[in-house]
Design a protein around this motif. Structure first.
Motif, mmCIF file in Angstrom:
data_model
loop_
_atom_site.group_PDB
_atom_site.id
_atom_site.type_symbol
_atom_site.label_atom_id
_atom_site.label_comp_id
_atom_site.label_asym_id
_atom_site.label_seq_id
_atom_site.Cartn_x
_atom_site.Cartn_y
_atom_site.Cartn_z
ATOM 1 N N MET A 1 0.825 -1.202 0.000
ATOM 2 C CA MET A 1 0.000 0.000 0.000
ATOM 3 C C MET A 1 0.875 1.275 0.000
ATOM 4 O O MET A 1 0.518 2.284 -0.583
ATOM 5 C CB MET A 1 -0.926 0.001 1.224
ATOM 6 N N LYS A 2 2.028 1.177 0.669
ATOM 7 C CA LYS A 2 2.942 2.338 0.700
ATOM 8 C C LYS A 2 3.318 2.784 -0.709
ATOM 9 O O LYS A 2 3.399 3.971 -1.030
ATOM 10 C CB LYS A 2 4.231 1.966 1.461
ATOM 11 N N ASP A 3 3.538 1.779 -1.553
ATOM 12 C CA ASP A 3 3.923 2.076 -2.927
ATOM 13 C C ASP A 3 2.787 2.785 -3.668
ATOM 14 O O ASP A 3 3.020 3.750 -4.412
ATOM 15 C CB ASP A 3 4.279 0.764 -3.631
ATOM 16 N N LEU A 4 1.545 2.339 -3.394
ATOM 17 C CA LEU A 4 0.397 2.980 -4.046
ATOM 18 C C LEU A 4 0.279 4.451 -3.620
ATOM 19 O O LEU A 4 0.022 5.345 -4.436
ATOM 20 C CB LEU A 4 -0.899 2.226 -3.678
ATOM 21 N N ILE A 5 0.465 4.660 -2.305
ATOM 22 C CA ILE A 5 0.360 6.041 -1.786
ATOM 23 C C ILE A 5 1.437 6.932 -2.414
ATOM 24 O O ILE A 5 1.175 8.053 -2.849
ATOM 25 C CB ILE A 5 0.462 6.041 -0.240
ATOM 26 N N ALA A 6 2.644 6.393 -2.484
ATOM 27 C CA ALA A 6 3.745 7.182 -3.066
ATOM 28 C C ALA A 6 3.453 7.532 -4.514
ATOM 29 O O ALA A 6 3.675 8.670 -4.961
ATOM 30 C CB ALA A 6 5.055 6.397 -2.964
ATOM 31 N N ARG A 7 2.946 6.558 -5.274
ATOM 32 C CA ARG A 7 2.649 6.815 -6.688
ATOM 33 C C ARG A 7 1.514 7.834 -6.829
ATOM 34 O O ARG A 7 1.520 8.672 -7.732
ATOM 35 C CB ARG A 7 2.284 5.497 -7.399
ATOM 36 N N TYR A 8 0.531 7.748 -5.909
ATOM 37 C CA TYR A 8 -0.575 8.724 -5.955
ATOM 38 C C TYR A 8 -0.047 10.145 -5.677
ATOM 39 O O TYR A 8 -0.377 11.104 -6.375
ATOM 40 C CB TYR A 8 -1.648 8.333 -4.936
ATOM 41 N N LEU A 9 0.812 10.245 -4.657
ATOM 42 C CA LEU A 9 1.348 11.577 -4.315
ATOM 43 C C LEU A 9 2.271 12.115 -5.411
ATOM 44 O O LEU A 9 2.415 13.325 -5.578
ATOM 45 C CB LEU A 9 2.091 11.532 -2.970
ATOM 46 N N ASP A 10 2.884 11.186 -6.147
ATOM 47 C CA ASP A 10 3.750 11.619 -7.261
ATOM 48 C C ASP A 10 2.947 11.884 -8.535
ATOM 49 O O ASP A 10 3.528 12.134 -9.597
ATOM 50 C CB ASP A 10 4.806 10.543 -7.573
ATOM 51 N N HIS A 11 1.627 11.790 -8.412
ATOM 52 C CA HIS A 11 0.732 11.993 -9.570
ATOM 53 C C HIS A 11 0.953 10.947 -10.655
ATOM 54 O O HIS A 11 0.675 11.177 -11.828
ATOM 55 C CB HIS A 11 0.913 13.399 -10.168
ATOM 56 N N ASP A 12 1.453 9.821 -10.212
ATOM 57 C CA ASP A 12 1.645 8.714 -11.140
ATOM 58 C C ASP A 12 0.313 7.963 -11.318
ATOM 59 O O ASP A 12 0.070 7.326 -12.341
ATOM 60 C CB ASP A 12 2.738 7.792 -10.565
ATOM 61 N N LEU A 13 -0.519 8.034 -10.275
ATOM 62 C CA LEU A 13 -1.850 7.415 -10.311
ATOM 63 C C LEU A 13 -2.906 8.503 -10.157
ATOM 64 O O LEU A 13 -2.738 9.429 -9.368
ATOM 65 C CB LEU A 13 -2.016 6.429 -9.133
ATOM 66 N N SER A 14 -4.018 8.317 -10.912
ATOM 67 C CA SER A 14 -5.127 9.245 -10.723
ATOM 68 C C SER A 14 -5.869 8.851 -9.453
ATOM 69 O O SER A 14 -5.647 7.770 -8.882
ATOM 70 C CB SER A 14 -6.072 9.171 -11.921
ATOM 71 N N ARG A 15 -6.768 9.732 -9.048
ATOM 72 C CA ARG A 15 -7.532 9.436 -7.840
ATOM 73 C C ARG A 15 -8.353 8.137 -8.041
ATOM 74 O O ARG A 15 -8.402 7.281 -7.156
ATOM 75 C CB ARG A 15 -8.465 10.616 -7.537
ATOM 76 N N ARG A 16 -8.977 8.012 -9.204
ATOM 77 C CA ARG A 16 -9.810 6.838 -9.487
ATOM 78 C C ARG A 16 -8.966 5.554 -9.471
ATOM 79 O O ARG A 16 -9.327 4.568 -8.827
ATOM 80 C CB ARG A 16 -10.468 7.021 -10.856
ATOM 81 N N THR A 17 -7.832 5.614 -10.131
ATOM 82 C CA THR A 17 -6.975 4.417 -10.184
ATOM 83 C C THR A 17 -6.448 4.063 -8.800
ATOM 84 O O THR A 17 -6.328 2.894 -8.424
ATOM 85 C CB THR A 17 -5.792 4.677 -11.144
ATOM 86 N N PHE A 18 -6.116 5.111 -8.028
ATOM 87 C CA PHE A 18 -5.635 4.892 -6.664
ATOM 88 C C PHE A 18 -6.701 4.151 -5.844
ATOM 89 O O PHE A 18 -6.396 3.170 -5.144
ATOM 90 C CB PHE A 18 -5.303 6.250 -6.036
#
Lengths: 632, 119
Positions: free
Chosen positions: A1-18
């Motif tokens: 989950m940490k990796d998902l959060i980091a990618r979301y904060l880096d704008h690598d993932l959209s809110r929906r994908t997150f």
């Protein structure tokens, strides 16, 4: 989950994908929503652009103007040149920056210089490349007085045809400006133009200030690029540097132990707006105050402690043992085997520019610091070292003798200023006396530095809340008219009076056209003695044959006899010629009335010559018409 | 003690408000006078000057700002010297009116138009 959060904060993932990914990783929908909710503010905060920067896209010229706007530059002092077309194009839709057209590069720079001096802001100049050599003299004036200018021009050398001796190609054109610039740079890529201009603005305006020179080719200005444009706030380097307390204590100790100190003020006092602090320090110990060759006035000229110049042998105070130099660079006009500060005297020199300290004169103590803060610190240090009683004793011992001597000096000077007046020819001081009576108490006086006009300044009182005086120590002629227009642009609510001479005026009159066009209401006073009076007197000292014969090849300007009012009218400025003393007041009153109505005005005063061979009108006669064998 | 005496009353009374700082004129004049081959030696110049009332003041007060060679190389009538001395005072020379008169008299007597030219 940490990796998902980091990618979301880096704008690598959209809110929906997150959200989907969180659910896919095993979280319930409610838990995933809770996690998302906690990270949304953080993720969105990261996307807020800071206000000082924005990305801009356009031609290099558009990026340049956007950068000037972001820095707060309101005016471009410029000429007219084809390779700068992209800049003119960019200005069509950017009215926040006003282009002030000045027909000659010399007055362009002089006008920018006057603006910078009066506003305490950096001024921006855009010269035609081929006009750069015309500008060097006034760039020198600015460099000499540490005035912040960004001077720019195009260059053919870096066009696509470079190296083929193409039209207007001068290899290494920046070398013209190098001796009078803090920095020169040739722009290589359009996307760096905003950054380079920022750097130029920052370098020029960071004390010790100076012109900088930037160049590029017109081809480059039309090229499109993307660049960050930034306001100046993140590039301000505070130079209000406090003096080292240990050095302040040493200076204060020297000052209180000195038997016969003098205060010597220079242009750093004006530049740092330190006059009131310096007055406070002077009054604390009743220090006699002197001033040398400067571009600005740095101490109230009507103050009882003010004695005028620092002389090689001070009559009063006698036996000077300490010179406290606040902000004077010790510039002199040549080599003199007799030092201005005698070797027996100690000197404390305070300046923001370390190169001026100990450059020529030995210093007991050098302090690199802001002059205003140093004056303030010295006042506090002296107060901490002495009892109030002791301060009063020192003050009492010095104040009255200084006041008396200064008062006698004023009497003597004022009487001398008023001597030898006749109806005709007018003595230049007659003009000064009337002018002083008519102009505003806080007028800004721009003086071209000729002896005749400078002498008139003796009638006027300068200091905070009083008149402001500006000259230049570079002495490149033709500065005053342009500089006065620039000063008025900076200070539209102050009366601006330009004092110039015939010799000075002829080097920079085209600024009158800009005065008329832009309704820059300045009163221009020309002291017209139809000669280069100063040079004649100086060459006469050694020139035995010249003195005997009255034949000076460099002197007479009266044939043809120039009517400066006619010249002014040609440039759209009203004016008149005055030849008799009785007409001085009326002419100046008419001029000031026109100025109050919003237009410039010129008064051409025909005055007498002074000094060696004043009667001389000789010049080497040459008539090409007589040389002809055919009347063609 | 130097006594202050007034210029003739016909000259306007002074306002006595401000001191012109000699910021450019006299400083420039003084130094430019040294350009060329002159070697500064006030005592040398002073030794060439004839004795008389006003000599000491001339050496002391004029020589503070510029070399005396500049002064004694020039020939002027009394009015010319008067104008020159007053011009120096107006530009910041620390000379009082009675001294200015004595200096003018000395210079006009010894360096007038009919005086021998510079050797």
């Amino acid at each position: 989950m940490k990796d998902l959060i980091a990618r979301y904060l880096d704008h690598d993932l959209s809110r929906r994908t997150f959200m989907k990914s969180l659910v896919a990783s095993g979280l319930s929908l409610a838990a995933a929503e809770s996690v998302l909710k906690s990270y949304v503010p953080l993720a969105e905060a990261q996307t807020i652009e800071p206000t000082y920067v924005r990305t801009s896209e356009g031609t290099a010229a558009e990026l340049l103007i956007e950068q000037l706007k972001a820095w707060g530059v309101k005016y471009i002092f410029g000429g007219s040149s084809s390779p700068d077309g992209a800049i003119y194009e960019a200005l069509v839709d950017r009215p926040e920056v006003t282009y002030i057209l000045v027909p000659h590069e010399g007055p362009q720079v002089a006008m920018a210089d006057g603006y910078a001096r009066a506003s305490h802001k950096v001024a921006y100049v855009q010269l035609p490349g081929m006009g750069l050599p015309n500008a060097i003299g006034h760039a020198y004036n600015a460099w000499k007085d540490q005035i912040p200018l960004v001077v720019t021009s195009y260059r053919a050398e870096h066009s696509e045809g470079a190296g083929r001796d193409i039209f207007q190609e001068i290899p290494q054109i920046e070398k013209f400006m190098e001796p009078v610039s803090k920095w020169t740079w040739n722009l290589r890529h359009p996307h760096t133009i905003a950054e380079v201009v920022r750097r130029g603005l920052k370098f020029a305006s960071t004390p010790p200030c100076s012109p900088v020179y930037l160049s590029w080719h017109g081809n480059l200005l039309w090229q499109r690029a993307k660049a960050e444009v930034m306001s100046g706030e993140k590039f301000q380097v505070p130079m209000e540097i406090k003096p080292n307390p240990r050095l302040v204590d040493q200076a204060a100790k020297l000052l209180v132990e000195a038997k016969s100190p003098v205060l010597y003020v220079g242009d750093e006092v004006y530049r740092t707006e330190a006059t009131e602090k310096v007055v406070e320090l002077a009054e604390l110990l009743a220090l006699p105050v002197t001033q040398g060759r400067t571009a600005f006035n740095n101490f109230p000229t009507d103050h009882p402690l003010y004695l005028g110049p620092l002389l090689r042998t001070m009559r009063y105070p006698a036996n000077v043992d300490l010179v406290l130099n606040l902000g004077h660079d010790m510039e002199e006009t040549g080599f003199n085997p007799v030092p201005l500060v005698a070797r027996s005297m100690k000197m404390i020199q305070v300046h923001i520019d370390s190169t001026t300290i100990g450059r020529t004169y030995p210093v007991e103590l050098g302090i690199v610091a802001d002059v205003r803060l140093t004056a303030e610190s010295l006042t506090a240090a002296v107060k901490s070292m002495l009892t109030s009683k002791r301060i009063e004793e020192i003050k009492k011992s010095r104040f009255e003798p200084t006041r008396l001597f200064g008062s006698r000096l004023r009497d003597s000077q004022q009487k001398a200023l008023r001597a030898n007046w006749k109806e005709e020819p007018i003595h230049h001081n007659q003009i000064g006396a009337v002018l002083d009576a008519l102009i505003e108490k806080d007028a800004v006086i721009i003086s071209g530095g000729a002896q005749t006009s400078e002498s008139c300044l003796g009638f006027m009182t300068f200091g905070p809340g009083k008149k402001v005086e500006m000259q230049n120590t570079g002495s490149h002629l033709g500065w005053a008219v342009g500089a006065s227009a620039g000063a008025k642009l900076a200070l539209p609510d102050r009366q601006v009076v330009c004092l110039t001479s015939d010799g000075d005026f002829m080097y920079g009159p085209t600024a009158l056209w800009t005065m008329a066009r832009n309704e820059i209401p300045v009163l221009v006073v020309v002291f017209n003695n139809r000669s280069y009076n100063g040079p004649r007197n100086r060459v006469a000292r050694e020139g035995k044959r010249m003195r005997e014969t009255g034949m000076y090849v460099n002197n007479y300007l009266g044939d043809p006899d120039i009517n400066f009012a006619d010249l002014a009218r040609g440039w759209g400025v009203g004016g008149e010629v005055v030849t008799k003393a009785g007409a001085i007041r009326g002419a100046l009153e008419r001029g000031l009335k026109v100025v109050r109505e919003g237009k410039p005005y010129l008064v051409d005063f025909v005055i007498g010559r002074t000094g060696a061979n004043p009667e001389s009108t000789w010049y080497p006669k040459l008539s090409v018409a007589q040389m002809r064998t055919k009347k063609v | 003690m130097i006594k202050l005496c007034d210029f003739p009353r016909s000259l306007n009374p002074c306002k006595a408000r401000t001191i012109r700082g000699l910021r450019f004129g006299l400083v420039i004049g003084a130094v430019l006078s040294l350009s060329g081959s002159l070697v500064w030696s006030q005592s040398d110049w002073a030794s060439k000057m004839p004795d008389g009332e006003g000599k000491d003041l001339t050496v002391q007060l004029c020589g503070t700002c510029h070399d005396l060679g500049r002064t004694i190389n020039i020939r002027k009538d009394a009015q010319g010297w008067d104008q020159t001395v007053l011009n120096m005072v107006s530009r910041g020379a620390q000379i009082f009116p009675d001294e200015a008169e004595k200096i003018t008299r000395y210079l006009a007597t010894n360096y007038g138009l009919n005086s021998p030219p510079k050797k």
